[in-house]
Design a protein around this motif. Structure first.
Motif, PDB file in Angstrom:
ATOM      1  N   MET A 115      13.588   4.182   7.958  1.00 44.69           N
ATOM      2  CA  MET A 115      13.588   4.216   6.552  1.00 44.69           C
ATOM      3  C   MET A 115      12.416   5.124   5.953  1.00 44.69           C
ATOM      4  SD  MET A 115      14.266   0.555   5.096  1.00 44.69           S
ATOM      5  CE  MET A 115      15.874  -0.221   5.297  1.00 44.69           C
ATOM      6  N   LEU A 116      12.716   6.107   5.416  1.00 43.33           N
ATOM      7  CA  LEU A 116      11.810   7.149   5.097  1.00 43.33           C
ATOM      8  C   LEU A 116      11.183   7.119   3.667  1.00 43.33           C
ATOM      9  CD1 LEU A 116      12.619  10.238   7.543  1.00 43.33           C
ATOM     10  CD2 LEU A 116      10.775   8.762   7.502  1.00 43.33           C
ATOM     11  N   HIS A 117      11.557   6.074   2.828  1.00 44.99           N
ATOM     12  CA  HIS A 117      11.129   5.948   1.386  1.00 44.99           C
ATOM     13  C   HIS A 117      10.466   4.527   1.521  1.00 44.99           C
ATOM     14  CE1 HIS A 117      13.832   8.928  -0.544  1.00 44.99           C
ATOM     15  NE2 HIS A 117      14.529   8.785   0.650  1.00 44.99           N
ATOM     16  N   VAL A 118       9.313   4.626   0.637  1.00 46.34           N
ATOM     17  CA  VAL A 118       8.426   3.310   0.676  1.00 46.34           C
ATOM     18  C   VAL A 118       8.028   3.292  -0.845  1.00 46.34           C
ATOM     19  CG1 VAL A 118       6.324   4.568   1.075  1.00 46.34           C
ATOM     20  CG2 VAL A 118       6.563   2.174   1.354  1.00 46.34           C
ATOM     21  N   MET A 119       8.303   2.242  -1.295  1.00 51.92           N
ATOM     22  CA  MET A 119       7.804   1.798  -2.791  1.00 51.92           C
ATOM     23  C   MET A 119       6.418   1.346  -2.588  1.00 51.92           C
ATOM     24  SD  MET A 119       8.527   2.104  -5.767  1.00 51.92           S
ATOM     25  CE  MET A 119      10.439   2.267  -5.889  1.00 51.92           C
ATOM     26  N   ILE A 120       5.327   1.899  -3.442  1.00 55.74           N
ATOM     27  CA  ILE A 120       4.011   1.153  -3.209  1.00 55.74           C
ATOM     28  C   ILE A 120       3.616   0.764  -4.738  1.00 55.74           C
ATOM     29  CG2 ILE A 120       1.551   1.634  -3.068  1.00 55.74           C
ATOM     30  CD1 ILE A 120       2.223   3.651  -0.857  1.00 55.74           C
ATOM     31  N   ASP A 121       3.054  -0.449  -4.921  1.00 57.46           N
ATOM     32  CA  ASP A 121       2.737  -0.690  -6.120  1.00 57.46           C
ATOM     33  C   ASP A 121       1.362  -1.519  -5.924  1.00 57.46           C
ATOM     34  OD1 ASP A 121       3.275  -1.644  -8.949  1.00 57.46           O
ATOM     35  OD2 ASP A 121       2.340  -3.394  -8.249  1.00 57.46           O
ATOM     36  N   ILE A 122       0.347  -1.278  -6.924  1.00 57.04           N
ATOM     37  CA  ILE A 122      -1.092  -1.838  -6.855  1.00 57.04           C
ATOM     38  C   ILE A 122      -1.673  -2.496  -7.912  1.00 57.04           C
ATOM     39  CG2 ILE A 122      -1.844  -0.044  -5.069  1.00 57.04           C
ATOM     40  CD1 ILE A 122      -3.445   1.435  -7.583  1.00 57.04           C
ATOM     41  N   GLU A 123      -2.592  -3.473  -7.679  1.00 57.44           N
ATOM     42  CA  GLU A 123      -2.848  -4.185  -9.088  1.00 57.44           C
ATOM     43  C   GLU A 123      -4.526  -3.771  -8.846  1.00 57.44           C
ATOM     44  OE1 GLU A 123      -1.142  -5.227 -11.310  1.00 57.44           O
ATOM     45  OE2 GLU A 123       0.814  -5.506 -10.066  1.00 57.44           O
ATOM     46  N   THR A 124      -4.983  -3.530 -10.183  1.00 55.29           N
ATOM     47  CA  THR A 124      -6.254  -2.919 -10.141  1.00 55.29           C
ATOM     48  C   THR A 124      -7.188  -3.855 -11.481  1.00 55.29           C
ATOM     49  OG1 THR A 124      -5.900  -1.316 -11.839  1.00 55.29           O
ATOM     50  CG2 THR A 124      -5.321  -0.768  -9.632  1.00 55.29           C
ATOM     51  N   MET A 125      -8.476  -3.262 -11.499  1.00 50.21           N
ATOM     52  CA  MET A 125      -9.264  -3.920 -12.539  1.00 50.21           C
ATOM     53  C   MET A 125      -9.402  -2.613 -13.572  1.00 50.21           C
ATOM     54  SD  MET A 125     -11.684  -6.862 -11.494  1.00 50.21           S
ATOM     55  CE  MET A 125     -12.855  -5.944 -10.319  1.00 50.21           C
ATOM     56  N   GLY A 126      -8.718  -1.530 -13.484  1.00 51.61           N
ATOM     57  CA  GLY A 126      -8.945  -0.659 -14.503  1.00 51.61           C
ATOM     58  C   GLY A 126      -7.646   0.179 -14.312  1.00 51.61           C
ATOM     59  N   THR A 127      -7.813   1.492 -15.238  1.00 50.27           N
ATOM     60  CA  THR A 127      -6.666   2.157 -15.420  1.00 50.27           C
ATOM     61  C   THR A 127      -7.077   3.794 -14.929  1.00 50.27           C
ATOM     62  OG1 THR A 127      -7.013   2.537 -17.743  1.00 50.27           O
ATOM     63  CG2 THR A 127      -5.433   0.954 -17.128  1.00 50.27           C
ATOM     64  N   ARG A 128      -8.277   3.904 -14.680  1.00 47.69           N
ATOM     65  CA  ARG A 128      -8.883   5.259 -14.415  1.00 47.69           C
ATOM     66  C   ARG A 128      -8.734   5.606 -12.820  1.00 47.69           C
ATOM     67  NH1 ARG A 128     -13.455   3.355 -17.414  1.00 47.69           N
ATOM     68  NH2 ARG A 128     -12.973   3.874 -19.742  1.00 47.69           N
ATOM     69  N   PRO A 129      -8.538   6.866 -12.440  1.00 44.03           N
ATOM     70  CA  PRO A 129      -8.706   6.964 -10.919  1.00 44.03           C
ATOM     71  C   PRO A 129      -9.642   6.229 -10.187  1.00 44.03           C
ATOM     72  CG  PRO A 129      -8.306   9.044 -12.053  1.00 44.03           C
ATOM     73  CD  PRO A 129      -8.822   7.963 -13.138  1.00 44.03           C
ATOM     74  N   ASN A 130     -10.707   5.844 -10.649  1.00 45.56           N
ATOM     75  CA  ASN A 130     -11.727   5.237  -9.888  1.00 45.56           C
ATOM     76  C   ASN A 130     -11.648   3.647 -10.190  1.00 45.56           C
ATOM     77  OD1 ASN A 130     -12.626   4.987 -12.500  1.00 45.56           O
ATOM     78  ND2 ASN A 130     -14.748   5.350 -11.916  1.00 45.56           N
ATOM     79  N   ALA A 131     -10.459   3.068 -10.430  1.00 47.10           N
ATOM     80  CA  ALA A 131     -10.368   1.536 -10.700  1.00 47.10           C
ATOM     81  C   ALA A 131     -10.515   0.945  -9.385  1.00 47.10           C
ATOM     82  CB  ALA A 131      -9.041   1.338 -11.331  1.00 47.10           C
ATOM     83  N   PRO A 132     -11.129  -0.475  -9.448  1.00 53.12           N
ATOM     84  CA  PRO A 132     -11.052  -1.211  -7.975  1.00 53.12           C
ATOM     85  C   PRO A 132      -9.853  -1.783  -7.866  1.00 53.12           C
ATOM     86  CG  PRO A 132     -12.928  -1.958  -9.968  1.00 53.12           C
ATOM     87  CD  PRO A 132     -11.946  -0.691 -10.632  1.00 53.12           C
ATOM     88  N   ILE A 133      -9.382  -1.449  -6.812  1.00 51.03           N
ATOM     89  CA  ILE A 133      -7.780  -1.823  -6.172  1.00 51.03           C
ATOM     90  C   ILE A 133      -8.081  -3.340  -5.780  1.00 51.03           C
ATOM     91  CG2 ILE A 133      -6.121  -1.453  -4.368  1.00 51.03           C
ATOM     92  CD1 ILE A 133      -7.161   1.346  -4.219  1.00 51.03           C
ATOM     93  N   LEU A 134      -7.354  -4.260  -6.478  1.00 47.36           N
ATOM     94  CA  LEU A 134      -7.310  -5.758  -6.126  1.00 47.36           C
ATOM     95  C   LEU A 134      -6.061  -6.142  -5.223  1.00 47.36           C
ATOM     96  CD1 LEU A 134      -8.030  -6.966  -9.664  1.00 47.36           C
ATOM     97  CD2 LEU A 134      -9.547  -6.461  -7.892  1.00 47.36           C
ATOM     98  N   THR A 135      -4.916  -5.597  -5.059  1.00 52.23           N
ATOM     99  CA  THR A 135      -3.923  -5.681  -4.290  1.00 52.23           C
ATOM    100  C   THR A 135      -3.025  -4.461  -4.052  1.00 52.23           C
ATOM    101  OG1 THR A 135      -2.369  -6.435  -6.117  1.00 52.23           O
ATOM    102  CG2 THR A 135      -3.703  -8.361  -4.663  1.00 52.23           C
ATOM    103  N   ILE A 136      -2.628  -4.368  -2.569  1.00 52.63           N
ATOM    104  CA  ILE A 136      -1.891  -3.325  -2.582  1.00 52.63           C
ATOM    105  C   ILE A 136      -0.504  -3.860  -1.915  1.00 52.63           C
ATOM    106  CG2 ILE A 136      -1.252  -1.148  -0.859  1.00 52.63           C
ATOM    107  CD1 ILE A 136      -4.380  -1.220  -0.810  1.00 52.63           C
TER     108      ILE A 136
END
Length: 196
Positions: free
Chosen positions: A1-22
């Motif tokens: 499978m050459l498609h991957v869906m990625i979702d993250i949860e963060t503590m912000g909405t800017r590019p430098n938001a802390p990543i909490l889950t992937i």
């Protein structure tokens, strides 16, 4: 499978938001089949070393379900390890189509994380980034809300949910005569995720 869906949860909405889950899942949009899954919950203290939270997002998290809130603060994995593990999800990312519900959010924040935590360029090719919102708009349909077996704002549940409806829209756009009532994968996978 050459498609991957990625979702993250963060503590912000800017590019430098802390990543909490992937969360990520490999999928085949032609059939709707879901494949190998990936999930890492990052230690909040470690996440804060690599990003800047914003107050509006913190207030927003306080309004989310208890299950979603617990998931984002339960992490123990350092960000560096989580990103290295994500890199290992494929042996070669050159041909992989990387999907996000908003690539300007998920992919941009992850790319900043790779640079900040690992001093690495993105693992995917920029021309292989795909957008869920675009396929939904082209199909003329609204993405369904997560239902049934998933927790809204759990990165893996959201990734599986997004992969399911993107596959449905993909198939509809590629073959408009296709009977959309017929399941595109075993009912326990896609129909449960879509609440059908």
């Amino acid at each position: 499978m050459l498609h991957v869906m990625i979702d993250i949860e963060t503590m912000g909405t800017r590019p430098n938001a802390p990543i909490l889950t992937i969360g990520a899942v490999k999928f085949d949009p032609e059939t709707g089949a879901l494949g190998q899954e990936f999930y890492r919950a990052i230690d909040v203290s470690d996440a804060l070393k690599y990003g800047a939270p914003d107050g509006e997002t913190l207030k927003w998290w306080l309004t989310q379900s208890e299950a979603a809130r617990k998931a984002v603060v339960a992490g123990t994995t350092p960000l560096r390890i989580a990103l290295a593990d994500l890199s290992g999800f494929y042996t070669n990312w050159d041909q992989v189509k990387v999907w996000g519900n908003g690539p300007g959010f998920d992919m941009t924040i992850l790319e900043y994380g790779f640079w900040r935590a690992l001093d690495l360029n993105p693992i995917w090719k920029f021309w292989n980034i795909r957008c869920c919102r675009t396929i939904a708009e082209i199909s003329g349909m609204r993405p369904p809300k997560i239902a049934g077996s998933g927790v809204h704002h759990n990165a893996l549940d959201d990734a599986k949910h997004q992969a399911a409806w993107v596959s449905r829209y993909w198939q509809m756009l590629r073959d408009p005569k296709r009977d959309q009532a017929a399941p595109t994968a075993p009912a326990n996978d896609i129909d449960d995720l879509l609440g059908l």
